[in-house]
Motif scaffolding. Structure first.
Motif, short mmCIF file in Angstrom:
data_model
loop_
_atom_site.label_atom_id
_atom_site.label_comp_id
_atom_site.label_asym_id
_atom_site.label_seq_id
_atom_site.Cartn_x
_atom_site.Cartn_y
_atom_site.Cartn_z
N PHE A 13 0.81 -1.22 0.00
CA PHE A 13 0.00 0.00 0.00
C PHE A 13 0.85 1.26 0.00
CE2 PHE A 13 -3.41 -2.95 1.34
CZ PHE A 13 -4.26 -2.70 0.29
N MET A 14 2.02 1.21 0.61
CA MET A 14 2.92 2.36 0.54
C MET A 14 3.39 2.55 -0.91
SD MET A 14 4.95 1.65 4.08
CE MET A 14 5.91 3.15 4.20
N SER A 17 0.54 3.88 -3.22
CA SER A 17 0.32 5.32 -3.08
C SER A 17 1.30 6.10 -3.96
CB SER A 17 0.49 5.72 -1.61
OG SER A 17 0.37 7.12 -1.47
N ARG A 20 0.48 5.48 -7.74
CA ARG A 20 -0.66 6.30 -8.18
C ARG A 20 -0.22 7.70 -8.60
NH1 ARG A 20 -4.09 7.14 -3.43
NH2 ARG A 20 -2.67 8.85 -3.12
N ASP A 21 0.81 8.19 -7.93
CA ASP A 21 1.34 9.53 -8.24
C ASP A 21 2.45 9.49 -9.30
OD1 ASP A 21 -0.40 10.66 -6.40
OD2 ASP A 21 1.08 10.61 -4.77
N ALA A 27 8.11 3.86 -5.76
CA ALA A 27 7.12 2.79 -5.60
C ALA A 27 7.80 1.44 -5.73
CB ALA A 27 6.01 2.94 -6.63
N LEU A 103 -6.32 2.91 -9.24
CA LEU A 103 -5.79 3.43 -7.99
C LEU A 103 -6.19 4.87 -7.71
CD1 LEU A 103 -2.24 1.89 -8.24
CD2 LEU A 103 -4.12 1.10 -6.81
N LYS A 104 -6.91 5.49 -8.62
CA LYS A 104 -7.35 6.87 -8.39
C LYS A 104 -8.46 6.89 -7.34
CE LYS A 104 -4.83 8.93 -11.52
NZ LYS A 104 -3.72 9.73 -11.16
N LEU A 105 -8.37 7.83 -6.45
CA LEU A 105 -9.39 7.94 -5.39
C LEU A 105 -10.42 8.98 -5.74
CD1 LEU A 105 -7.04 7.78 -2.31
CD2 LEU A 105 -8.34 5.94 -3.33
#
Length: 105
Positions: A13-14, A17, A20-21, A27, A103-105
């Motif tokens: 999950f780290m 995140s 996603r960016d 990553a 992965l976009k929120l």
């Protein structure tokens, strides 16, 4: 305290995140930590291997990406991990692909 056998999940999950960016190098480091935590039966180990392959593709490191996709195929099948790995063996990951949208929120 977080159980050590859950380290692959935490590191995944780290990494996700950062992925996603589009911070692919960073990553990949977290996905590597998940893989190196030595819990091969943990689903997040497989997914970290897959997503590290995506990072390598995005960074133009196709040979490393292929190695990761092949490694996924040697692990337990987790949530369509084999399907995604096979797809990426024939077509490199691109930042325009569906995985980025997921992965976009």
């Amino acid at each position: 305290a977080y159980s050590k056998d859950n380290l692959p999940q935490a590191f995944f999950f780290m990494g996700a995140s950062l992925f996603r960016d589009a911070r692919f190098m960073e990553a990949a480091g977290y996905f590597s930590k998940a893989i190196d935590s030595n819990y091969p039966k943990n689903a997040f180990t497989s997914w970290s291997q897959l997503y590290r392959g995506y990072c390598f593709d995005a960074l133009g490191k196709r040979p490393e990406a292929i190695k990761d996709y092949k490694a996924v195929l040697n692990q337990l099948r987790r949530w369509e991990s084999w399907d995604h790995a096979r797809q990426r063996l024939s077509k490199p990951f691109s930042i325009a692909d569906e995985e980025m949208k997921k992965l976009k929120l």
